[in-house]
Design an enzyme around this catalytic site. Structure first.
Site, short mmCIF file in Angstrom:
data_model
loop_
_atom_site.label_atom_id
_atom_site.label_comp_id
_atom_site.label_asym_id
_atom_site.label_seq_id
_atom_site.Cartn_x
_atom_site.Cartn_y
_atom_site.Cartn_z
N ASN A 167 7.59 -5.83 -0.69
CA ASN A 167 7.61 -4.67 0.20
C ASN A 167 6.16 -4.53 0.68
O ASN A 167 5.32 -3.99 -0.03
CB ASN A 167 8.06 -3.40 -0.52
CG ASN A 167 8.10 -2.22 0.43
OD1 ASN A 167 7.56 -2.29 1.54
ND2 ASN A 167 8.72 -1.13 0.02
N ALA A 210 2.97 -0.67 5.09
CA ALA A 210 2.56 -0.68 6.50
C ALA A 210 2.01 -2.03 6.95
O ALA A 210 2.02 -2.34 8.15
CB ALA A 210 1.52 0.42 6.74
N TYR A 263 11.22 8.75 1.44
CA TYR A 263 11.23 7.72 0.39
C TYR A 263 11.94 8.15 -0.90
O TYR A 263 12.05 7.35 -1.83
CB TYR A 263 9.79 7.27 0.08
CG TYR A 263 9.11 6.66 1.28
CD1 TYR A 263 9.58 5.47 1.83
CD2 TYR A 263 8.01 7.27 1.88
CE1 TYR A 263 8.98 4.90 2.95
CE2 TYR A 263 7.39 6.72 2.99
CZ TYR A 263 7.88 5.54 3.52
OH TYR A 263 7.29 4.98 4.63
N ARG A 265 5.36 10.93 -2.59
CA ARG A 265 4.98 10.63 -1.21
C ARG A 265 6.17 10.84 -0.26
O ARG A 265 7.22 10.20 -0.44
CB ARG A 265 4.55 9.16 -1.16
CG ARG A 265 4.36 8.62 0.23
CD ARG A 265 4.30 7.10 0.22
NE ARG A 265 4.01 6.63 1.56
CZ ARG A 265 4.25 5.42 2.00
NH1 ARG A 265 4.79 4.52 1.20
NH2 ARG A 265 3.96 5.09 3.23
N ARG A 313 13.24 4.36 12.41
CA ARG A 313 12.06 5.23 12.36
C ARG A 313 11.18 5.01 13.61
O ARG A 313 11.67 4.62 14.65
CB ARG A 313 11.31 4.97 11.05
CG ARG A 313 12.18 5.31 9.82
CD ARG A 313 11.45 5.09 8.52
NE ARG A 313 10.27 5.96 8.43
CZ ARG A 313 9.26 5.76 7.57
NH1 ARG A 313 9.31 4.73 6.74
NH2 ARG A 313 8.23 6.58 7.55
N HIS A 330 12.46 -3.02 2.21
CA HIS A 330 11.94 -1.69 2.52
C HIS A 330 12.88 -0.64 1.97
O HIS A 330 14.10 -0.78 2.04
CB HIS A 330 11.82 -1.50 4.04
CG HIS A 330 10.88 -2.47 4.65
ND1 HIS A 330 9.52 -2.35 4.56
CD2 HIS A 330 11.11 -3.62 5.32
CE1 HIS A 330 8.94 -3.37 5.15
NE2 HIS A 330 9.89 -4.17 5.62
N PRO A 337 0.79 -1.23 0.00
CA PRO A 337 0.00 0.00 0.00
C PRO A 337 0.83 1.29 0.00
O PRO A 337 1.89 1.35 0.63
CB PRO A 337 -0.82 -0.10 1.30
CG PRO A 337 -0.11 -1.09 2.14
CD PRO A 337 0.55 -2.05 1.19
N ASN A 338 0.32 2.24 -0.74
CA ASN A 338 0.86 3.61 -0.85
C ASN A 338 2.15 3.69 -1.68
O ASN A 338 2.64 4.78 -1.94
CB ASN A 338 1.09 4.23 0.54
CG ASN A 338 -0.20 4.34 1.32
OD1 ASN A 338 -1.17 4.88 0.81
ND2 ASN A 338 -0.24 3.81 2.53
N GLU A 372 11.83 -9.91 2.20
CA GLU A 372 11.10 -8.67 2.53
C GLU A 372 12.03 -7.49 2.32
O GLU A 372 13.18 -7.52 2.77
CB GLU A 372 10.67 -8.75 4.00
CG GLU A 372 9.95 -7.50 4.50
CD GLU A 372 9.64 -7.60 5.99
OE1 GLU A 372 9.18 -8.67 6.45
OE2 GLU A 372 9.87 -6.61 6.70
C1 DQA Z 1 8.06 0.92 3.85
C2 DQA Z 1 8.17 1.14 5.36
C3 DQA Z 1 6.81 0.99 6.02
O1 DQA Z 1 6.92 1.22 7.42
C4 DQA Z 1 5.84 2.01 5.45
O2 DQA Z 1 4.56 1.84 6.01
C5 DQA Z 1 5.79 1.98 3.97
C6 DQA Z 1 7.04 1.84 3.22
C7 DQA Z 1 9.41 1.17 3.13
O3 DQA Z 1 9.56 0.70 2.01
O4 DQA Z 1 10.29 1.84 3.69
O5 DQA Z 1 4.73 2.15 3.37
O6 DQA Z 1 7.70 -0.43 3.61
#
Ligand code: DQA
Length: 145
Positions: free
Chosen positions: A73, A76, A22, A17, A106, A99, A9-10, A97
């Site tokens: 990835n 959240a 990021y 964003r 963080r 990120h 998501p996102n 996994e």
């Molecule tokens: C993320 C880290 C997560 O905590 C966050 O909610 C994201 C992006 C990252 O790629 O750094 O949406 O997965």
């Protein structure tokens, strides 16, 4: 060898964003880098992004048809989706996994991943390179299995 890359998501908003966290690279640009690396490594990739937990679970289930490794990835969902964790555990396909940000530097709620314990490993904090490092790790794992 086929890898399934899943962006949670996102991540469709990458580029605009929270750029201080990021960066300014778009998801499309990350996917293109993954495609280029896939060619170099001699593997095939499918890339999908979803904002929905159920879609992500369906993609993981579908990977049972011919996918050798999953790079995810989970956004959240990393921090609380037992359903995605169970899907990863159920399909028994090597999973890495990744990120973009260093989740461990963080907010406290980001320090815990409920998915990492069922993944082969986690790569965090290298921006788009997290995906590329993750792909290399996944291909190495599959080749050595
Ligand atoms: C993320 C880290 C997560 O905590 C966050 O909610 C994201 C992006 C990252 O790629 O750094 O949406 O997965």
């Amino acid at each position: 060898m086929k890898l399934q890359i899943i962006h949670g998501p996102n991540l469709n908003l990458l580029g605009s964003r929270e750029t201080s966290v990021y960066g300014t690279e778009s998801l499309d640009s990350i996917n293109k880098k993954c495609e280029a690396l896939a060619q170099e490594l001699g593997c095939e990739i499918a890339t999908d992004q979803s904002n929905s937990e159920s879609d992500i679970i369906d993609i993981i289930h579908a990977a049972r048809q011919g996918v050798d490794g999953i790079l995810i990835n989970p956004g959240a969902f990393t921090h609380y989706s037992y359903a995605i964790r169970d899907a990863v555990a159920a399909v028994q396909i090597p999973t890495v996994e990744v990120h973009l940000s260093n989740v461990h530097s963080r907010e406290k709620f980001r320090h815990k991943s409920v998915i990492a314990p069922v993944a082969a490993g986690q790569i965090s904090g290298f921006g788009a390179d997290s995906y590329l490092l993750g792909m290399r790790a996944l291909v190495g794992l599959i080749k050595n299995a």
